[in-house]
Design an enzyme around this catalytic site. Structure first.
Site, PDB file in Angstrom:
ATOM      1  N   ARG A  78      41.053  76.150  53.196  1.00 48.33           N
ATOM      2  CA  ARG A  78      41.132  77.046  52.042  1.00 48.33           C
ATOM      3  C   ARG A  78      39.854  77.029  51.239  1.00 48.33           C
ATOM      4  O   ARG A  78      39.737  77.758  50.252  1.00 48.33           O
ATOM      5  CB  ARG A  78      42.276  76.585  51.142  1.00 48.33           C
ATOM      6  CG  ARG A  78      43.524  77.434  51.202  1.00 48.33           C
ATOM      7  CD  ARG A  78      44.546  76.746  50.326  1.00 48.33           C
ATOM      8  NE  ARG A  78      45.590  77.602  49.854  1.00 48.33           N
ATOM      9  CZ  ARG A  78      46.761  77.750  50.449  1.00 48.33           C
ATOM     10  NH1 ARG A  78      46.999  77.174  51.597  1.00 48.33           N
ATOM     11  NH2 ARG A  78      47.687  78.513  49.905  1.00 48.33           N
ATOM     12  N   LYS A  96      52.032  84.521  55.988  1.00 48.69           N
ATOM     13  CA  LYS A  96      51.494  83.537  56.947  1.00 48.69           C
ATOM     14  C   LYS A  96      52.595  82.669  57.556  1.00 48.69           C
ATOM     15  O   LYS A  96      52.631  82.470  58.755  1.00 48.69           O
ATOM     16  CB  LYS A  96      50.503  82.577  56.247  1.00 48.69           C
ATOM     17  CG  LYS A  96      49.192  83.171  55.864  1.00 48.69           C
ATOM     18  CD  LYS A  96      48.239  82.069  55.410  1.00 48.69           C
ATOM     19  CE  LYS A  96      48.765  81.178  54.336  1.00 48.69           C
ATOM     20  NZ  LYS A  96      48.867  81.619  52.989  1.00 48.69           N
ATOM     21  N   ARG A 114      59.707  87.317  45.783  1.00 47.00           N
ATOM     22  CA  ARG A 114      60.037  85.995  46.347  1.00 47.00           C
ATOM     23  C   ARG A 114      60.388  85.014  45.227  1.00 47.00           C
ATOM     24  O   ARG A 114      61.266  84.170  45.382  1.00 47.00           O
ATOM     25  CB  ARG A 114      58.819  85.483  47.142  1.00 47.00           C
ATOM     26  CG  ARG A 114      59.061  84.173  47.841  1.00 47.00           C
ATOM     27  CD  ARG A 114      57.967  83.854  48.831  1.00 47.00           C
ATOM     28  NE  ARG A 114      56.881  83.101  48.237  1.00 47.00           N
ATOM     29  CZ  ARG A 114      55.755  82.768  48.872  1.00 47.00           C
ATOM     30  NH1 ARG A 114      55.552  83.161  50.117  1.00 47.00           N
ATOM     31  NH2 ARG A 114      54.823  82.072  48.280  1.00 47.00           N
ATOM     32  N   ARG A 123      47.011  81.952  41.558  1.00 46.79           N
ATOM     33  CA  ARG A 123      46.842  81.622  42.985  1.00 46.79           C
ATOM     34  C   ARG A 123      46.087  82.721  43.722  1.00 46.79           C
ATOM     35  O   ARG A 123      45.291  82.468  44.614  1.00 46.79           O
ATOM     36  CB  ARG A 123      48.197  81.367  43.629  1.00 46.79           C
ATOM     37  CG  ARG A 123      48.664  79.939  43.370  1.00 46.79           C
ATOM     38  CD  ARG A 123      50.153  79.786  43.512  1.00 46.79           C
ATOM     39  NE  ARG A 123      50.631  80.111  44.833  1.00 46.79           N
ATOM     40  CZ  ARG A 123      51.782  80.742  45.076  1.00 46.79           C
ATOM     41  NH1 ARG A 123      52.539  81.138  44.087  1.00 46.79           N
ATOM     42  NH2 ARG A 123      52.154  80.974  46.306  1.00 46.79           N
ATOM     43  N   ARG A 164      60.655  78.878  43.790  1.00 48.57           N
ATOM     44  CA  ARG A 164      59.608  77.891  44.049  1.00 48.57           C
ATOM     45  C   ARG A 164      58.853  77.641  42.754  1.00 48.57           C
ATOM     46  O   ARG A 164      58.529  78.583  42.034  1.00 48.57           O
ATOM     47  CB  ARG A 164      58.645  78.441  45.117  1.00 48.57           C
ATOM     48  CG  ARG A 164      58.579  77.585  46.362  1.00 48.57           C
ATOM     49  CD  ARG A 164      57.781  78.244  47.451  1.00 48.57           C
ATOM     50  NE  ARG A 164      56.333  78.302  47.180  1.00 48.57           N
ATOM     51  CZ  ARG A 164      55.433  78.576  48.100  1.00 48.57           C
ATOM     52  NH1 ARG A 164      55.802  78.812  49.341  1.00 48.57           N
ATOM     53  NH2 ARG A 164      54.155  78.638  47.794  1.00 48.57           N
TER      54      ARG A 164
HETATM   55  P1  ADP Z   1      50.928  80.087  49.701  1.00 48.94           P
HETATM   56  O1  ADP Z   1      50.168  80.553  50.890  1.00 48.94           O
HETATM   57  O2  ADP Z   1      52.113  80.952  49.394  1.00 48.94           O
HETATM   58  O3  ADP Z   1      50.057  79.839  48.510  1.00 48.94           O
HETATM   59  P2  ADP Z   1      51.177  77.374  50.779  1.00 48.94           P
HETATM   60  O4  ADP Z   1      52.469  76.743  51.144  1.00 48.94           O
HETATM   61  O5  ADP Z   1      50.203  77.638  51.865  1.00 48.94           O
HETATM   62  O6  ADP Z   1      51.609  78.696  50.013  1.00 48.94           O
HETATM   63  O7  ADP Z   1      50.435  76.483  49.673  1.00 48.94           O
HETATM   64  C1  ADP Z   1      51.053  76.083  48.474  1.00 48.94           C
HETATM   65  C2  ADP Z   1      50.077  75.290  47.627  1.00 48.94           C
HETATM   66  O8  ADP Z   1      49.701  74.072  48.314  1.00 48.94           O
HETATM   67  C3  ADP Z   1      48.742  75.961  47.303  1.00 48.94           C
HETATM   68  O9  ADP Z   1      48.826  76.845  46.217  1.00 48.94           O
HETATM   69  C4  ADP Z   1      47.859  74.740  47.005  1.00 48.94           C
HETATM   70  O10 ADP Z   1      48.126  74.213  45.724  1.00 48.94           O
HETATM   71  C5  ADP Z   1      48.348  73.719  48.018  1.00 48.94           C
HETATM   72  N1  ADP Z   1      47.556  73.769  49.265  1.00 48.94           N
HETATM   73  C6  ADP Z   1      47.995  74.179  50.484  1.00 48.94           C
HETATM   74  N2  ADP Z   1      47.018  74.092  51.403  1.00 48.94           N
HETATM   75  C7  ADP Z   1      45.928  73.619  50.767  1.00 48.94           C
HETATM   76  C8  ADP Z   1      44.589  73.327  51.158  1.00 48.94           C
HETATM   77  N3  ADP Z   1      44.175  73.525  52.421  1.00 48.94           N
HETATM   78  N4  ADP Z   1      43.739  72.858  50.218  1.00 48.94           N
HETATM   79  C9  ADP Z   1      44.141  72.655  48.961  1.00 48.94           C
HETATM   80  N5  ADP Z   1      45.365  72.921  48.506  1.00 48.94           N
HETATM   81  C10 ADP Z   1      46.266  73.405  49.398  1.00 48.94           C
END
Ligand code: ADP
Length: 188
Positions: free
Chosen positions: A87, A13, A126, A143, A132
């Site tokens: 999400r 993404k 990754r 996740r 990370r």
């Molecule tokens: P990835 O898509 O690799 O999981 P992101 O950078 O999109 O990475 O998100 C990292 C973390 O941030 C998620 O695992 C979650 O804990 C938190 N997060 C991101 N966006 C949201 C959201 N819309 N609602 C709740 N938690 C979120």
């Protein structure tokens, strides 16, 4: 143009959003990046880190507040590309309410579709490269489970509204990008 891109962790993404944002000339808003940025905040930081580092979602209201603050900024007036939000179905509903209060709507929701096995391979790779905190093997599986249990229903929510466009995320980066642009071309 107001666009949402949804895909599981490891679907690519972030990379695609950076390219799409340049192509469409709208800001790329990643709630993951916004939440990681709050980690240095003395009050919110420890709370947010707890959720993210364990691979859990941050609370809907908190994420919504951080996002809507950002949406008020001038550069979002002509549109934006949302990455990692909504999400949960509750977040999708909150976004709908926020937009309808402004007499606005989403133009499209793009789904990046990638098989679970491929995701696990990409995320482990990754994890080795980027270090990370939420990319450990255990957290990766968690996740992905959160995505398929909690976020996948958001896809159904948008499918029913006729907004969803699914793109094969297992193609090369360039092919995925072309497919996304093509999917957006079909909405006019
Ligand atoms: P990835 O898509 O690799 O999981 P992101 O950078 O999109 O990475 O998100 C990292 C973390 O941030 C998620 O695992 C979650 O804990 C938190 N997060 C991101 N966006 C949201 C959201 N819309 N609602 C709740 N938690 C979120």
């Amino acid at each position: 143009m107001r666009i949402v891109l949804i895909g599981p962790p490891g679907a690519g993404k972030g990379t695609q959003c950076r390219r799409l944002s340049a192509q469409l000339d709208v800001p790329h808003l990643s709630t993951g990046e916004m939440l990681r940025a709050t980690k240095s905040n003395p009050e919110l930081g420890p709370i947010v880190s707890g959720f993210i580092d364990d691979g859990n979602l941050a609370p809907d209201e908190l994420v919504m507040r951080i996002l809507t603050d950002r949406l008020q900024e001038d550069d979002c007036a002509a549109g934006y590309l949302l990455d990692g939000f909504p999400r949960t179905v509750a977040q999708a509903q909150m976004l709908d309410e926020y937009l309808s209060a402004k007499e606005q709507h989403l133009d499209a929701v793009l789904e990046l579709d990638v098989d679970r096995e491929v995701l696990i391979r990409r995320l482990l790779d990754r994890a080795q490269k980027e270090n990370r905190a939420d990319d450990t093997e255990q957290t990766i599986h968690h996740r992905l489970r959160v995505f398929f249990d909690v976020t996948a229903p958001v896809l159904d929510y948008y499918r029913e509204k006729g907004l969803l466009r699914k793109v094969d995320g297992e193609q090369s980066l360039d092919q995925v990008f072309e497919s996304l642009v093509r999917a957006l071309g079909e909405i006019h």
